[in-house]
Scaffold this active site. Sequence first.
Site, PDB file in Angstrom:
ATOM      1  N   ASP A 269     -59.738 -99.601 -16.007  1.00 28.82           N
ATOM      2  CA  ASP A 269     -59.268-100.661 -15.028  1.00 28.82           C
ATOM      3  C   ASP A 269     -60.289-100.780 -13.850  1.00 28.82           C
ATOM      4  OD1 ASP A 269     -56.440-101.899 -14.025  1.00 28.82           O
ATOM      5  OD2 ASP A 269     -57.509-100.737 -12.429  1.00 28.82           O
TER       6      ASP A 269
ATOM      7  N   TYR B 128     -63.347-104.158  -6.497  1.00 27.90           N
ATOM      8  CA  TYR B 128     -63.877-102.769  -6.305  1.00 27.90           C
ATOM      9  C   TYR B 128     -65.590-102.708  -6.255  1.00 27.90           C
ATOM     10  CZ  TYR B 128     -59.345-101.408  -8.157  1.00 27.90           C
ATOM     11  OH  TYR B 128     -57.881-101.300  -8.399  1.00 27.90           O
TER      12      TYR B 128
ATOM     13  N   LYS C 255     -59.548-107.703 -12.167  1.00 27.72           N
ATOM     14  CA  LYS C 255     -58.613-108.394 -11.190  1.00 27.72           C
ATOM     15  C   LYS C 255     -59.245-109.322 -10.482  1.00 27.72           C
ATOM     16  CE  LYS C 255     -56.155-103.855 -10.940  1.00 27.72           C
ATOM     17  NZ  LYS C 255     -57.496-102.820 -10.870  1.00 27.72           N
TER      18      LYS C 255
ATOM     19  N   HIS D 265     -54.848-109.679  -8.342  1.00 25.34           N
ATOM     20  CA  HIS D 265     -54.702-108.424  -7.702  1.00 25.34           C
ATOM     21  C   HIS D 265     -53.649-108.100  -6.619  1.00 25.34           C
ATOM     22  CE1 HIS D 265     -57.846-105.028  -6.644  1.00 25.34           C
ATOM     23  NE2 HIS D 265     -56.615-104.529  -6.293  1.00 25.34           N
TER      24      HIS D 265
HETATM   25  P1  NAD Z   1     -54.747 -91.522  -8.324  1.00 25.94           P
HETATM   26  O1  NAD Z   1     -53.284 -91.621  -8.097  1.00 25.94           O
HETATM   27  O2  NAD Z   1     -55.286 -91.878  -9.640  1.00 25.94           O
HETATM   28  O3  NAD Z   1     -55.455 -90.535  -7.583  1.00 25.94           O
HETATM   29  C1  NAD Z   1     -56.706 -90.242  -7.699  1.00 25.94           C
HETATM   30  C2  NAD Z   1     -57.154 -89.069  -6.729  1.00 25.94           C
HETATM   31  O4  NAD Z   1     -56.366 -87.918  -7.288  1.00 25.94           O
HETATM   32  C3  NAD Z   1     -58.715 -88.574  -7.183  1.00 25.94           C
HETATM   33  O5  NAD Z   1     -59.346 -89.389  -6.174  1.00 25.94           O
HETATM   34  C4  NAD Z   1     -58.521 -87.217  -7.006  1.00 25.94           C
HETATM   35  O6  NAD Z   1     -58.982 -86.590  -5.606  1.00 25.94           O
HETATM   36  C5  NAD Z   1     -57.203 -86.897  -7.229  1.00 25.94           C
HETATM   37  N1  NAD Z   1     -57.094 -86.488  -8.964  1.00 25.94           N
HETATM   38  C6  NAD Z   1     -57.089 -87.044  -9.870  1.00 25.94           C
HETATM   39  N2  NAD Z   1     -57.112 -86.067 -10.896  1.00 25.94           N
HETATM   40  C7  NAD Z   1     -56.831 -84.770 -10.198  1.00 25.94           C
HETATM   41  C8  NAD Z   1     -56.350 -83.817 -10.941  1.00 25.94           C
HETATM   42  N3  NAD Z   1     -56.278 -83.539 -12.121  1.00 25.94           N
HETATM   43  N4  NAD Z   1     -56.158 -82.669 -10.379  1.00 25.94           N
HETATM   44  C9  NAD Z   1     -56.105 -82.698  -8.961  1.00 25.94           C
HETATM   45  N5  NAD Z   1     -56.782 -83.954  -8.525  1.00 25.94           N
HETATM   46  C10 NAD Z   1     -56.915 -84.915  -8.914  1.00 25.94           C
HETATM   47  O7  NAD Z   1     -55.079 -93.083  -7.310  1.00 25.94           O
HETATM   48  P2  NAD Z   1     -55.902 -94.244  -7.469  1.00 25.94           P
HETATM   49  O8  NAD Z   1     -57.406 -94.099  -8.023  1.00 25.94           O
HETATM   50  O9  NAD Z   1     -55.755 -95.122  -6.515  1.00 25.94           O
HETATM   51  O10 NAD Z   1     -55.124 -94.894  -8.524  1.00 25.94           O
HETATM   52  C11 NAD Z   1     -55.614 -95.054  -9.815  1.00 25.94           C
HETATM   53  C12 NAD Z   1     -56.235 -96.462 -10.358  1.00 25.94           C
HETATM   54  O11 NAD Z   1     -55.222 -97.309 -10.194  1.00 25.94           O
HETATM   55  C13 NAD Z   1     -57.472 -96.961  -9.419  1.00 25.94           C
HETATM   56  O12 NAD Z   1     -58.521 -96.100  -9.763  1.00 25.94           O
HETATM   57  C14 NAD Z   1     -57.407 -98.212  -9.759  1.00 25.94           C
HETATM   58  O13 NAD Z   1     -58.019 -98.389 -10.940  1.00 25.94           O
HETATM   59  C15 NAD Z   1     -56.014 -98.563  -9.828  1.00 25.94           C
HETATM   60  N6  NAD Z   1     -55.426 -99.217  -8.463  1.00 25.94           N
HETATM   61  C16 NAD Z   1     -54.828-100.288  -8.534  1.00 25.94           C
HETATM   62  C17 NAD Z   1     -54.430-100.831  -7.035  1.00 25.94           C
HETATM   63  C18 NAD Z   1     -54.021-102.171  -7.167  1.00 25.94           C
HETATM   64  O14 NAD Z   1     -53.568-102.707  -5.988  1.00 25.94           O
HETATM   65  N7  NAD Z   1     -53.719-102.795  -8.300  1.00 25.94           N
HETATM   66  C19 NAD Z   1     -54.390-100.119  -5.956  1.00 25.94           C
HETATM   67  C20 NAD Z   1     -54.835 -98.837  -6.101  1.00 25.94           C
HETATM   68  C21 NAD Z   1     -55.364 -98.212  -7.531  1.00 25.94           C
END
Ligand code: NAD
Length: 282
Positions: free
Chosen positions: A43, A48, A73, A106
Amino acid sequence: MPQVTLNNGVQMPVLGFGVYAIAPEHTEQAVTDALAAGYRHIDTAAGYENEEAVGRAIAKSGIPRDELFITTKLWVQDAGEDSTKRAFDRSLRRLGLDYLDLYLIHQPFGDYYGAWRAMQDINRQDAARAIGVSNFYADRLVDLIDHNEITPAVNQIETHPYFQRGADQDLMRKRGVQLQSWGPLAQGRDDLFTDPVLTEIAIAHGKTVAQVVLRWLIQRSIVVIPKSVRPERMAENIDVFDFQLTEDEMNRIATLDTGASSIFDHRDPQSVSWLGNVRFNT
Ligand code: NAD
């Protein structure tokens, strides 16, 4: 990897790898590591600014295209009918692909009706196997559905234990829209990883809090796209298919819901204006 079937019959892996906020210079390695760990669903987003690096990792992996599920997106500045078609072509070129599996609006800001008309054409031409939206609250989602031909296949929204989106999911289910969680781990906010309820359940299964949260979302039929740049966490986050949460555990996690965003409020006028005016190099 288990799949969900979208409203147009397209199959989507229930778990993927998100690349939000991974700097372009680190993204190729992160996606290479994720593919090596077994992820086949990636994704990204024009906003990004790392689509090229995602594309390089895909090309170098040698994995057949039809085994991958790639989402990108459209950013707000490119909404509108003609500019969406141009932005889509630029995203495809940067990714080095000749079709997308899923193309999302997005943000529900700017001329997203124009964007949706363009995306319906893109979908009819099979340049994107499925089209959808992100960050749409129920009112805007229903309006978009009611006044267009193609119903979004997916709505990607913030969903995690502290913001569970039960009513949104019920509505989406009725309307045939798949809920995809962004921020499944709440980006680590609100002390998620040390939450007492989640920790107790994790210990009972010999799993981590992250695995319990991802499993809980998947058991609710929600698609997840956790992010980590650390290979050991990538492996941890995909290792969620060998255990099952009980009904009692699901109910205990349900009590953690605050009903409010931990990350970004898409209904706060100041936030809407700020985000809607951010420009990226798309
Ligand atoms: P997430 O909830 O996946 O959290 C990511 C963070 O959690 C990492 O940076 C790391 O610090 C921690 N982490 C990950 N795995 C872990 C583990 N096993 N143990 C401990 N810590 C851990 O947050 P995200 O990246 O914001 O969301 C996931 C994906 O969703 C994004 O990468 C993106 O592709 C998408 N996203 C979309 C939007 C949107 O507006 N559509 C907004 C934010 C994110």
